[in-house]
Design an enzyme around this catalytic site. Structure first.
Site, mmCIF file in Angstrom:
data_model
loop_
_atom_site.group_PDB
_atom_site.id
_atom_site.type_symbol
_atom_site.label_atom_id
_atom_site.label_comp_id
_atom_site.label_asym_id
_atom_site.label_seq_id
_atom_site.Cartn_x
_atom_site.Cartn_y
_atom_site.Cartn_z
ATOM 1 C CG HIS A 1 -17.529 46.853 -15.554
ATOM 2 N ND1 HIS A 1 -18.056 45.745 -16.187
ATOM 3 C CD2 HIS A 1 -18.594 47.542 -15.085
ATOM 4 C CE1 HIS A 1 -19.375 45.776 -16.098
ATOM 5 N NE2 HIS A 1 -19.720 46.854 -15.422
ATOM 6 C CD GLU A 2 -18.281 50.504 -12.236
ATOM 7 O OE1 GLU A 2 -19.170 51.272 -12.647
ATOM 8 O OE2 GLU A 2 -18.520 49.361 -11.833
ATOM 9 C CG HIS B 1 -21.090 51.459 -17.120
ATOM 10 N ND1 HIS B 1 -22.150 50.796 -17.687
ATOM 11 C CD2 HIS B 1 -20.657 50.664 -16.111
ATOM 12 C CE1 HIS B 1 -22.355 49.652 -17.060
ATOM 13 N NE2 HIS B 1 -21.451 49.550 -16.097
#
EC number: 3.4.24.-
Length: 639
Positions: free
Chosen positions: A429-430, A433
């Site tokens: 998820h990170e 970004h």
């Protein structure tokens, strides 16, 4: 032989919040300051491939000079009186579409939210484009010639005070640079690097143009661009935050967390030389025996230090990174395993994204690009057990050429605490970004996911990629997934609803956004839509349960899972700066058109329309109109 010991967990978002928590702000670490109210207001339009584009923009052949000239011609025809500059981050994606980016200028100053992106197809004609150029009256140059504006130090001090940033600015001086209106602000303390200020214009929400100081401050928890009124230095018109919330013994790729398997796997040389030709332990200049290489550098940061090069990381002359991960142990007892797991997951995801098109030209994260395009010296700084916070994770994405920074924290919902790096969905998820911020608006512009809907999609893409990667062979469209279940020790996860194709389990739709104001909540809506599209494509094309896609002769993934991931990634590069949901949906349709000739329109439209983003859906600030309609003829059955 190189071995890493990792846990392959894949599923949590930045600045996550359990359902009982108050909604997180743009960046919750600024005590007493809600950055949500400073979000930039989107003003972009997107002309998709179905709309009529002037035939005069057509050139034959896709050599660099031709596609750039085609793009310049379109901008000039669209805005005959506008001034603009060509940015240097244009490239041709692996789907054959060229991406060219422009920045509007007024009196030789950038209009910082005046962007124009042109996508040129394989045949040399304009495929689609987006823009947010200012079209109102140009202010007089008198304010500049008479220097009727404050100095950058005053702007910095106002930003520090108003946003309560932990920077001390006593005897600060503004040091000139090669740019006449760009300064380095020396003499502060508390920042990772010296603050910077640049004089630019900004289009305000009401459509007027304002002269502002763009003040850049990196305080580790927040990496901000603050737009301070240049005339008064007493008003903030917007804020952008770059931070979105060997032999290896690890949890392997596709394993989301320790709850899924009894033990970790020992993996030997897990890289692919096509995606990481220098392996994971070399940058082309030095071969490392620690968790450092071309794609990332992993270390502990328990004491929350702003530096990282001298922090502890495991070292093995034989590159045998096998370490104990005792069940129920204290985090400090397995720090080697933690760092190794983080290094593995980040590198494995780098390699998968490379295969799907996020390469050097597109602005990926590598220290050495080996002359293949993009800017060097921007691997990902990977901090394990970072002491800056708890129950969270974050990722800072500066423009191409500057290292990204991922900080993984401990989660205190269990005793002892659980380490977020072992839930790989959080890491994925990170990292996503960084993917979405580098692709949207081009590699040199990290300000294009700063409005509410675009920031929401930034969160949603992270959840979507993490969920798609962890699908199991036995999964069907009836399988539901949560986010952050392991670290929160909660089978419901941290989102309002599970990701599900059942409207009873997850009733979210486009108009749900009318009741939301926080990006993680909005991101759940976007990821729910993408989950529908994912399963529609899997039902049509099947599911590859292997760690890498296979492609046909056109470069199209042969299965539905990787096809969905591919067109979602391709669409990021097509869409305009700060897109809304409707524009991003259209970009996904365009991505499928460019990649497959539009063979999956029915599946894509059906997925979005099911959750209210059908043909008639409309975006309005604070008020959205949903539609469950599919365009006529899109889903006609062939006889």
């Amino acid at each position: 032989m190189h071995m890493l010991s990792f846990i392959g967990a894949l599923a949590l978002p930045v600045f996550v919040c359990a359902q009982s928590c108050e909604p997180a702000s743009l960046s919750p670490r600024l005590a007493g300051v809600d950055l949500e109210k400073f979000r930039l207001t989107p003003n972009a339009e997107y002309v998709d491939s179905d709309q009529q584009i002037p035939i005069s923009t057509t050139n034959v052949g896709l050599i660099e000079q031709s596609y750039v000239e085609t793009a310049i011609k379109l901008v000039r025809e669209t805005f005959p009186t506008a001034s603009f500059r060509l940015r240097e981050d244009h490239y041709v994606g692996d789907n054959g579409v060229a991406h060219v980016h422009f920045r509007q200028t007024v009196h030789d100053l950038d209009v910082d939210n005046g962007d124009f992106n042109v996508n040129v197809g394989r045949d040399g004609s304009v495929f689609s484009y987006g823009n947010s150029f200012y079209t109102g009256p140009v202010p007089s140059i008198t304010q500049l010639t008479k220097r009727d504006f404050t100095d950058p130090v005053a702007a910095l001090k106002f930003a520090l005070t108003h946003l309560q940033l932990p920077i001390t600015a006593g005897d600060v001086s503004a040091e000139s640079t090669e740019h006449p209106h760009k300064y380095i602000l020396r003499g502060t303390s508390g920042a990772v690097t010296d603050p910077k200020a640049r004089l630019v214009y900004l289009v305000k929400p009401e459509g007027t143009l304002c002269l502002v100081w763009r003040v850049e401050t990196d305080v580790d928890d927040n990496w901000l661009l603050t737009y301070v009124d240049a005339k008064t230095a007493e008003d903030i018109h917007g804020v952008v935050d770059y931070i979105s919330e060997a032999t290896f013994q690890v949890y392997g790729w596709g394993i989301n967390d320790p709850g899924q398997v009894d033990s970790r796997a020992v993996l030997t040389d897990p890289w692919n030389l096509k995606e990481s030709p220098l392996t994971w332990f070399s940058d082309g200049q030095k071969n490392w025996t620690t968790t450092r290489g071309n794609n990332g550098i992993a270390q502990e940061n328990i004491n929350n230090l702003p530096t990282y090069l001298n922090n502890f990381r495991p070292d093995s002359p034989t590159q045998n990174f096998s370490y104990e991960y005792p069940a129920g142990g204290s985090p400090k007892d397995y720090i080697n395993a933690s760092i190794t797991q983080l290094f593995y997951t980040a590198n494995a995801y780098h390699d998968l994204l490379y295969t799907l098109g996020f390469n050097e030209k597109a602005g990926n994260f590598q220290w050495n690009n080996s002359g293949l395009g993009g800017k060097d010296k921007d691997y990902v700084i990977l901090n394990a057990q970072d002491g800056a916070s708890r129950n969270n994770a974050d990722f800072a994405t500066p423009p191409d050429g500057s290292p990204a920074r991922m900080r993984m924290y401990l989660f205190t919902h269990t005793t002892p605490p659980r380490d977020g790096v072992f839930e790989s969905g959080i890491v994925i998820h990170e990292y996503t970004h960084g993917l979405s911020m580098r692709l949207t608006g081009g590699p040199d512009n990290s300000r294009c996911l700063s409005a509410f809907e675009s920031a929401s999609m930034g969160e949603g893409w992270g959840d979507f990629m993490a969920t798609a990667i962890r699908l199991k062979p036995s999964d069907t469209r009836a399988t539901d997934y949560g986010m952050g279940m392991w670290v929160y020790n909660d089978e419901k996860g941290i989102r309002q609803y599970l990701y599900s194709t059942s409207m009873e389990t997850n009733p979210l739709n486009y108009t749900s956004l009318n009741r939301m104001w926080e990006a993680h909540a909005g991101g759940t809506v976007w990821a729910s839509m993408l989950y529908e599209v994912l399963w529609n494509l899997i039902d049509k094309h099947g599911k590859n349960d292997g760690p890498r896609p296979t492609f046909d002769e056109r470069g199209v993934p042969r299965d539905g899972k990787y096809l969905a991931m591919k067109i979602v990634i391709d669409a990021m590069a097509l869409q305009p700066c700060n897109p809304d949901f409707v524009q991003a949906r259209n970009a996904i349709l365009d991505a499928d058109q460019a990649l497959t000739g539009g063979q999956n329109k029915c599946e894509i439209w059906t997925g979005f329309a099911k959750r209210g983003l059908g043909q008639g859906a409309e975006y309005g600030r604070g008020r959205r109109v949903g539609s469950y309609d599919i365009p006529s003829g899109v889903c006609q059955k062939k006889i």
